[in-house]
Motif scaffolding. Structure first.
Motif, PDB file in Angstrom:
ATOM      1  N   PRO A  38      42.596  40.174  12.634  1.00 12.84           N
ATOM      2  CA  PRO A  38      44.072  40.374  13.047  1.00 12.84           C
ATOM      3  C   PRO A  38      43.973  40.276  14.838  1.00 12.84           C
ATOM      4  O   PRO A  38      43.267  40.274  15.386  1.00 12.84           O
ATOM      5  N   ALA A  39      45.507  40.209  15.062  1.00 14.32           N
ATOM      6  CA  ALA A  39      45.810  39.892  16.339  1.00 14.32           C
ATOM      7  C   ALA A  39      45.296  40.992  17.218  1.00 14.32           C
ATOM      8  O   ALA A  39      45.270  42.339  16.913  1.00 14.32           O
ATOM      9  N   ASN A  40      44.961  40.658  18.575  1.00 16.50           N
ATOM     10  CA  ASN A  40      44.554  41.612  19.353  1.00 16.50           C
ATOM     11  C   ASN A  40      43.596  42.692  19.013  1.00 16.50           C
ATOM     12  O   ASN A  40      43.504  43.745  19.114  1.00 16.50           O
ATOM     13  N   SER A  41      42.510  42.112  18.231  1.00 18.18           N
ATOM     14  CA  SER A  41      41.415  43.058  17.690  1.00 18.18           C
ATOM     15  C   SER A  41      40.063  42.599  17.617  1.00 18.18           C
ATOM     16  O   SER A  41      39.874  41.069  17.826  1.00 18.18           O
ATOM     17  N   LEU A  42      39.100  43.353  17.354  1.00 18.08           N
ATOM     18  CA  LEU A  42      37.825  42.878  17.289  1.00 18.08           C
ATOM     19  C   LEU A  42      37.306  42.779  15.933  1.00 18.08           C
ATOM     20  O   LEU A  42      37.878  43.626  14.749  1.00 18.08           O
ATOM     21  N   SER A  43      36.337  41.931  15.558  1.00 22.25           N
ATOM     22  CA  SER A  43      35.983  41.558  14.029  1.00 22.25           C
ATOM     23  C   SER A  43      34.475  40.901  14.293  1.00 22.25           C
ATOM     24  O   SER A  43      34.103  40.730  15.194  1.00 22.25           O
ATOM     25  N   LYS A  44      33.748  41.155  13.184  1.00 18.30           N
ATOM     26  CA  LYS A  44      32.683  40.528  13.066  1.00 18.30           C
ATOM     27  C   LYS A  44      32.583  39.549  11.868  1.00 18.30           C
ATOM     28  O   LYS A  44      33.273  39.606  10.836  1.00 18.30           O
ATOM     29  N   ILE A  45      32.013  38.230  12.171  1.00 11.36           N
ATOM     30  CA  ILE A  45      31.903  37.440  11.148  1.00 11.36           C
ATOM     31  C   ILE A  45      30.374  37.133  10.764  1.00 11.36           C
ATOM     32  O   ILE A  45      29.676  36.788  11.478  1.00 11.36           O
ATOM     33  N   LYS A  70      40.672  26.469  20.590  1.00 10.95           N
ATOM     34  CA  LYS A  70      41.085  26.323  19.499  1.00 10.95           C
ATOM     35  C   LYS A  70      41.472  27.450  18.250  1.00 10.95           C
ATOM     36  O   LYS A  70      42.374  27.419  17.558  1.00 10.95           O
ATOM     37  N   LYS A  71      40.770  28.571  18.635  1.00 14.81           N
ATOM     38  CA  LYS A  71      40.878  29.623  17.807  1.00 14.81           C
ATOM     39  C   LYS A  71      41.589  30.904  18.502  1.00 14.81           C
ATOM     40  O   LYS A  71      41.919  31.846  17.852  1.00 14.81           O
ATOM     41  N   GLY A  72      41.307  31.028  19.924  1.00 13.38           N
ATOM     42  CA  GLY A  72      41.769  32.195  20.439  1.00 13.38           C
ATOM     43  C   GLY A  72      40.951  33.331  20.403  1.00 13.38           C
ATOM     44  O   GLY A  72      41.159  34.483  20.225  1.00 13.38           O
ATOM     45  N   LEU A  73      39.545  33.178  20.149  1.00 12.11           N
ATOM     46  CA  LEU A  73      38.633  34.201  19.918  1.00 12.11           C
ATOM     47  C   LEU A  73      37.577  34.028  21.173  1.00 12.11           C
ATOM     48  O   LEU A  73      37.146  33.064  21.513  1.00 12.11           O
ATOM     49  N   ASN A  99      39.821  38.817  19.034  1.00 18.21           N
ATOM     50  CA  ASN A  99      41.039  37.743  19.005  1.00 18.21           C
ATOM     51  C   ASN A  99      42.105  38.154  20.019  1.00 18.21           C
ATOM     52  O   ASN A  99      42.824  39.460  19.834  1.00 18.21           O
ATOM     53  N   PHE A 100      42.043  37.257  21.203  1.00 16.85           N
ATOM     54  CA  PHE A 100      43.136  37.702  22.201  1.00 16.85           C
ATOM     55  C   PHE A 100      44.544  36.953  21.982  1.00 16.85           C
ATOM     56  O   PHE A 100      45.487  37.142  22.974  1.00 16.85           O
ATOM     57  N   THR A 101      44.607  36.676  20.739  1.00 12.75           N
ATOM     58  CA  THR A 101      46.283  36.067  20.566  1.00 12.75           C
ATOM     59  C   THR A 101      46.997  37.155  19.992  1.00 12.75           C
ATOM     60  O   THR A 101      46.742  38.344  19.353  1.00 12.75           O
ATOM     61  N   ASP A 102      48.281  37.051  19.803  1.00 11.05           N
ATOM     62  CA  ASP A 102      49.357  37.706  19.149  1.00 11.05           C
ATOM     63  C   ASP A 102      49.427  37.401  17.609  1.00 11.05           C
ATOM     64  O   ASP A 102      50.360  37.848  16.843  1.00 11.05           O
ATOM     65  N   LYS A 103      48.536  36.656  17.121  1.00  5.46           N
ATOM     66  CA  LYS A 103      48.678  36.012  15.633  1.00  5.46           C
ATOM     67  C   LYS A 103      47.294  36.369  15.180  1.00  5.46           C
ATOM     68  O   LYS A 103      46.061  36.323  15.706  1.00  5.46           O
ATOM     69  N   GLU A 104      47.247  36.836  13.691  1.00  7.66           N
ATOM     70  CA  GLU A 104      46.123  36.748  12.982  1.00  7.66           C
ATOM     71  C   GLU A 104      45.179  35.108  12.960  1.00  7.66           C
ATOM     72  O   GLU A 104      46.219  34.422  12.870  1.00  7.66           O
ATOM     73  N   VAL A 105      44.182  35.169  13.265  1.00  9.41           N
ATOM     74  CA  VAL A 105      43.110  34.153  13.065  1.00  9.41           C
ATOM     75  C   VAL A 105      42.377  34.067  11.943  1.00  9.41           C
ATOM     76  O   VAL A 105      41.770  35.223  11.654  1.00  9.41           O
ATOM     77  N   VAL A 106      42.307  33.099  11.312  1.00 11.33           N
ATOM     78  CA  VAL A 106      41.415  32.931   9.985  1.00 11.33           C
ATOM     79  C   VAL A 106      40.237  31.958  10.087  1.00 11.33           C
ATOM     80  O   VAL A 106      40.541  30.791  10.667  1.00 11.33           O
ATOM     81  N   ILE A 107      39.087  32.319  10.052  1.00 11.23           N
ATOM     82  CA  ILE A 107      38.110  31.660  10.126  1.00 11.23           C
ATOM     83  C   ILE A 107      37.283  31.451   8.544  1.00 11.23           C
ATOM     84  O   ILE A 107      37.368  32.160   7.946  1.00 11.23           O
ATOM     85  N   LYS A 108      37.230  30.090   8.281  1.00 12.52           N
ATOM     86  CA  LYS A 108      36.878  29.550   6.958  1.00 12.52           C
ATOM     87  C   LYS A 108      35.407  29.586   6.660  1.00 12.52           C
ATOM     88  O   LYS A 108      34.500  29.410   7.539  1.00 12.52           O
ATOM     89  N   ARG A 109      35.165  29.872   5.420  1.00  9.56           N
ATOM     90  CA  ARG A 109      33.609  29.781   5.098  1.00  9.56           C
ATOM     91  C   ARG A 109      33.161  28.378   5.550  1.00  9.56           C
ATOM     92  O   ARG A 109      33.674  27.274   5.422  1.00  9.56           O
ATOM     93  N   GLY A 110      31.987  28.247   6.176  1.00  6.78           N
ATOM     94  CA  GLY A 110      31.371  27.179   6.522  1.00  6.78           C
ATOM     95  C   GLY A 110      31.718  26.315   7.847  1.00  6.78           C
ATOM     96  O   GLY A 110      31.450  25.517   8.585  1.00  6.78           O
ATOM     97  N   GLU A 111      32.684  27.334   8.640  1.00  4.55           N
ATOM     98  CA  GLU A 111      33.281  26.805   9.900  1.00  4.55           C
ATOM     99  C   GLU A 111      32.075  27.105  10.908  1.00  4.55           C
ATOM    100  O   GLU A 111      31.758  28.145  10.931  1.00  4.55           O
ATOM    101  N   ARG A 112      31.894  26.330  11.928  1.00  7.06           N
ATOM    102  CA  ARG A 112      31.017  26.550  12.935  1.00  7.06           C
ATOM    103  C   ARG A 112      31.662  27.607  13.963  1.00  7.06           C
ATOM    104  O   ARG A 112      32.855  27.468  14.274  1.00  7.06           O
TER     105      ARG A 112
END
Length: 147
Positions: A38-45, A70-73, A99-112
């Motif tokens: 989510p925008a402006n939040s922490l996550s784990k991949i 490229k991703k804003g992460l 995520n330091f952007t104002d939009k949700e960022v999606v990371i796809k399976r297999g992405e570096r």
């Protein structure tokens, strides 16, 4: 020089970490699952690997250079440090991102999503003293800017 390192993949359908060029010192780690940050939040991949870091080394996990652009992460703590005993059956590497952007960022399976580097590391044996051999205080943050 190339060292042998024990590794286990959670999902064998994804590749082992890869070095993109002969001169690469960091191996790319891949996202195991699609992950929404989510925008402006922490996550784990989840990075799909359990690594038994060899004695005398640590495994540093850092952002790929292009990821912020490229991703804003960004990694919220700068880097991650993998200890030699972080290799149990449930010790899958997780890539912490902000995520330091104002939009949700999606990371796809297999992405570096990050890169890992083995770095020599030693433990210190402390020798507590009353004063240091260096007798001049150098200063703190920004102290060398004064010159």
């Amino acid at each position: 020089k190339i060292m042998k390192v024990k590794i286990s993949r959670v999902d064998k359908g994804l590749p082992l970490p890869t070095y993109q060029t002969d001169g690469s010192v960091g191996c790319d780690l891949f996202a195991r699952i699609d992950t929404k940050i989510p925008a402006n939040s922490l996550s784990k991949i989840p990075a799909n690997v359990i690594i038994q870091t060899p004695p005398g080394f640590m495994f540093i996990v850092a952002s790929r250079g292009s990821t912020p652009f490229k991703k804003g992460l960004l990694p919220p703590h700068g880097i991650g440090i993998g200890d030699q005993d972080f290799c149990g059956p449930e010790d899958e590497y997780q890539i912490a991102v902000y995520n330091f952007t104002d939009k949700e960022v999606v990371i796809k399976r297999g992405e570096r999503i990050a890169q890992g580097i083995f770095v020599p590391a030693e433990k210190a044996e402390w020798d507590e003293v009353e004063s240091m051999d260096h007798n001049k205080t150098r200063g703190g943050f920004g102290s060398t800017d004064k010159n």
